[in-house]
Design a protein around this motif. Sequence first.
Motif, PDB file in Angstrom:
ATOM      1  N   HIS A  22      42.993 -30.579 -30.017  1.00 28.11           N
ATOM      2  CA  HIS A  22      42.151 -31.585 -29.361  1.00 28.11           C
ATOM      3  C   HIS A  22      42.856 -32.052 -28.090  1.00 28.11           C
ATOM      4  O   HIS A  22      43.971 -32.589 -28.159  1.00 28.11           O
ATOM      5  CB  HIS A  22      41.911 -32.775 -30.288  1.00 28.11           C
ATOM      6  N   VAL A  23      42.182 -31.863 -26.940  1.00 26.80           N
ATOM      7  CA  VAL A  23      42.801 -32.133 -25.648  1.00 26.80           C
ATOM      8  C   VAL A  23      41.960 -33.142 -24.872  1.00 26.80           C
ATOM      9  O   VAL A  23      40.809 -32.864 -24.525  1.00 26.80           O
ATOM     10  CB  VAL A  23      42.939 -30.839 -24.808  1.00 26.80           C
ATOM     11  N   GLY A  24      42.514 -34.307 -24.588  1.00 30.74           N
ATOM     12  CA  GLY A  24      41.832 -35.280 -23.747  1.00 30.74           C
ATOM     13  C   GLY A  24      41.996 -34.908 -22.280  1.00 30.74           C
ATOM     14  O   GLY A  24      43.067 -34.497 -21.851  1.00 30.74           O
ATOM     15  N   VAL A  25      40.916 -35.052 -21.514  1.00 29.88           N
ATOM     16  CA  VAL A  25      40.951 -34.793 -20.071  1.00 29.88           C
ATOM     17  C   VAL A  25      40.392 -36.021 -19.370  1.00 29.88           C
ATOM     18  O   VAL A  25      39.231 -36.387 -19.565  1.00 29.88           O
ATOM     19  CB  VAL A  25      40.154 -33.530 -19.694  1.00 29.88           C
ATOM     20  N   MET A  26      41.230 -36.638 -18.530  1.00 36.64           N
ATOM     21  CA  MET A  26      40.888 -37.900 -17.874  1.00 36.64           C
ATOM     22  C   MET A  26      41.157 -37.747 -16.377  1.00 36.64           C
ATOM     23  O   MET A  26      42.131 -38.263 -15.839  1.00 36.64           O
ATOM     24  CB  MET A  26      41.718 -39.040 -18.486  1.00 36.64           C
ATOM     25  N   LEU A  27      40.272 -37.007 -15.712  1.00 33.40           N
ATOM     26  CA  LEU A  27      40.453 -36.664 -14.303  1.00 33.40           C
ATOM     27  C   LEU A  27      39.228 -37.050 -13.489  1.00 33.40           C
ATOM     28  O   LEU A  27      38.121 -37.156 -14.019  1.00 33.40           O
ATOM     29  CB  LEU A  27      40.687 -35.151 -14.154  1.00 33.40           C
ATOM     30  N   PRO A  28      39.396 -37.204 -12.172  1.00 30.33           N
ATOM     31  CA  PRO A  28      38.255 -37.474 -11.288  1.00 30.33           C
ATOM     32  C   PRO A  28      37.466 -36.190 -11.023  1.00 30.33           C
ATOM     33  O   PRO A  28      37.727 -35.138 -11.629  1.00 30.33           O
ATOM     34  CB  PRO A  28      38.918 -38.006 -10.015  1.00 30.33           C
ATOM     35  N   ASN A  29      36.500 -36.248 -10.096  1.00 28.05           N
ATOM     36  CA  ASN A  29      35.669 -35.088  -9.762  1.00 28.05           C
ATOM     37  C   ASN A  29      36.433 -34.118  -8.863  1.00 28.05           C
ATOM     38  O   ASN A  29      36.301 -34.137  -7.642  1.00 28.05           O
ATOM     39  CB  ASN A  29      34.380 -35.547  -9.067  1.00 28.05           C
ATOM     40  N   ILE A  30      37.229 -33.278  -9.492  1.00 29.31           N
ATOM     41  CA  ILE A  30      38.046 -32.302  -8.776  1.00 29.31           C
ATOM     42  C   ILE A  30      37.918 -30.957  -9.491  1.00 29.31           C
ATOM     43  O   ILE A  30      37.573 -30.907 -10.680  1.00 29.31           O
ATOM     44  CB  ILE A  30      39.526 -32.722  -8.719  1.00 29.31           C
ATOM     45  N   PRO A  31      38.192 -29.833  -8.813  1.00 29.01           N
ATOM     46  CA  PRO A  31      38.097 -28.532  -9.477  1.00 29.01           C
ATOM     47  C   PRO A  31      38.982 -28.426 -10.708  1.00 29.01           C
ATOM     48  O   PRO A  31      38.643 -27.723 -11.663  1.00 29.01           O
ATOM     49  CB  PRO A  31      38.533 -27.553  -8.387  1.00 29.01           C
ATOM     50  N   GLU A  32      40.123 -29.115 -10.699  1.00 22.60           N
ATOM     51  CA  GLU A  32      41.023 -29.069 -11.844  1.00 22.60           C
ATOM     52  C   GLU A  32      40.371 -29.612 -13.118  1.00 22.60           C
ATOM     53  O   GLU A  32      40.766 -29.234 -14.229  1.00 22.60           O
ATOM     54  CB  GLU A  32      42.309 -29.844 -11.540  1.00 22.60           C
ATOM     55  N   SER A  33      39.394 -30.498 -12.959  1.00 20.60           N
ATOM     56  CA  SER A  33      38.702 -31.033 -14.128  1.00 20.60           C
ATOM     57  C   SER A  33      37.823 -29.958 -14.775  1.00 20.60           C
ATOM     58  O   SER A  33      37.873 -29.739 -15.993  1.00 20.60           O
ATOM     59  CB  SER A  33      37.855 -32.243 -13.718  1.00 20.60           C
ATOM     60  N   LEU A  34      37.003 -29.290 -13.967  1.00 20.32           N
ATOM     61  CA  LEU A  34      36.182 -28.195 -14.481  1.00 20.32           C
ATOM     62  C   LEU A  34      37.068 -27.075 -15.037  1.00 20.32           C
ATOM     63  O   LEU A  34      36.806 -26.527 -16.120  1.00 20.32           O
ATOM     64  CB  LEU A  34      35.282 -27.652 -13.375  1.00 20.32           C
TER      65      LEU A  34
END
Length: 546
Positions: free
Chosen positions: A79-91
């Motif tokens: 289970h991996v939480g992802v807490m990023l803004p709208n950037i390619p790294e998020s997708l």
Amino acid sequence: MLMEKVVESDEEFRQRVEAEPLPKNLGALLDDAISQYGSSPAWVFVEQDRPPLSWQDLGDLVARSANSFAAMGVKKGSHVGVMLPNIPESLAAWLAIARLGARMIPINPGYTPDELKYWLTDGDAEFLLIESSKIETLYAVEKDAPLLKRDRVSVWGEALSDFQHWNGQLAEAPANFRAPDDVELDDIVNIQYTSGSTGWPKGCLLSHRYWILCGKVVSEAWPGLKRIQCDLPFYYMGPLWRFTMAAFSGAALCVPPAYSLSRFRERIRDYAYDMAWMTNPVAMLEPDPIEQEHQLKLIATFGMGPALQSSIAKRYKVPVRDAFGMTEIGFAIGCRLNDDRSVGIGTCGKVLPFREAKIADPEGNELPDGEIGELCIAGPGMLQGYYKKPEATKAAFHGEWFRTGDLARRDSEGFFYIVGRIKDMIRRSAENISVTEVESALATIPEVEDIAVHGVKDEKRGEEVKACLILRSGLTTNDLPPEKVLEHARNHLARFKVPRYIQYYSKFPRTGSNKIAKKRLQDGEGEFITGTYDSATGAWFEVEAR
């Protein structure tokens, strides 16, 4: 513009789409897109001075991300939480987690410590990718998230001594990746939390099949699109299904740093979108000549009233198509691009491939055409339950049928019409009043920027109707007094549906997906600028009516 007649019947469309093979998983979908569209743009930076990312560029970033996660210990089922803004790294993080067979927990970067604590603990997060500027929020809750150790946290942005640095990990990771485990269509890839307008949100267990069916169906219903507006945050489901749609058609996601109502139309023009998703606040903007400066092929809406839908179709001179979907079910009902019969009649369309729909009574029995009941949906790839909430999962279904909580009807041609949420119906004396209908009628008032309608308890009639209004910038209640609102309502609604109470606001409480949080509004949240006007007495109260 005139639309071509529907060539492929609804049944032919359904049979064709359902017969075509699906990619094995999201990684295979990405590989197919890279193979077909490698040098074409996949990500266009809106209002940012950066060149587009091609499908091959995105594939390389996903591979480096997958290798970086694997080096941290992420494996199938993690289970991996992802807490990023709208950037390619998020997708890319989502797709990398998918390649590993792990599960992503999308997290809003704007969350408070209490909210972050809930997402991390309820979702059993073992790893976290977080923006460096949000690290103080993590510090405030890390002692309450026992599964999350500091060596399992990586920060994007500024390097911090206590944690791994995602930017550096990506720079050192190879741009090729082979998954160590088989990943199947029905493996879970998201614990996607609902917006939580009432109570704490529930984590929907969504599979690779869920997202692939979303993209497949929408790309077939709305074909030929190449530059897709994508301005919602990537912790929400909207950008994720837009990605799978784009992967099937080789389109580019046009991604700004954040949503902007004031810049909405300029972005359509300046970045040559051919698909835009419009909400009521956009449709309620003052008409402007800029609305003719576009390359749109489709305006998509979601539950928009017929008057507003007809207005934007006339103003933009482009097909407008509505659809119905939810986090739990993906896309279930929609209006196809080459079928213009649905515009301005208030329908969300017909049942889409891979889904079945019925109108049911409270016991789940199907009702005949024309009768109002609960919309229920069935089909492959829907949520596999709410994480750690078996009772909520059980309550959400009648057997195989998911209970949407929406009241709807179906006509003899198979078009569905959403009447309102079951909990949003107002019972005034012996009459049922649809909140959606009242909001749609008042949304056509030119001075109104946004609106929310809810019921107010009343000893005599059970409930009365209350309208909460936000006026356009620069306007005051002198420009739109309650009497003018009531006059408009009487011209568009039956007498018993006309609001008794009116209150003016500067801001409504919102959910994580930017929807108006009706329950919180009714409980007194929001920034009001007036008391409540009672049309029965003509008096103003200093407090809001609830």
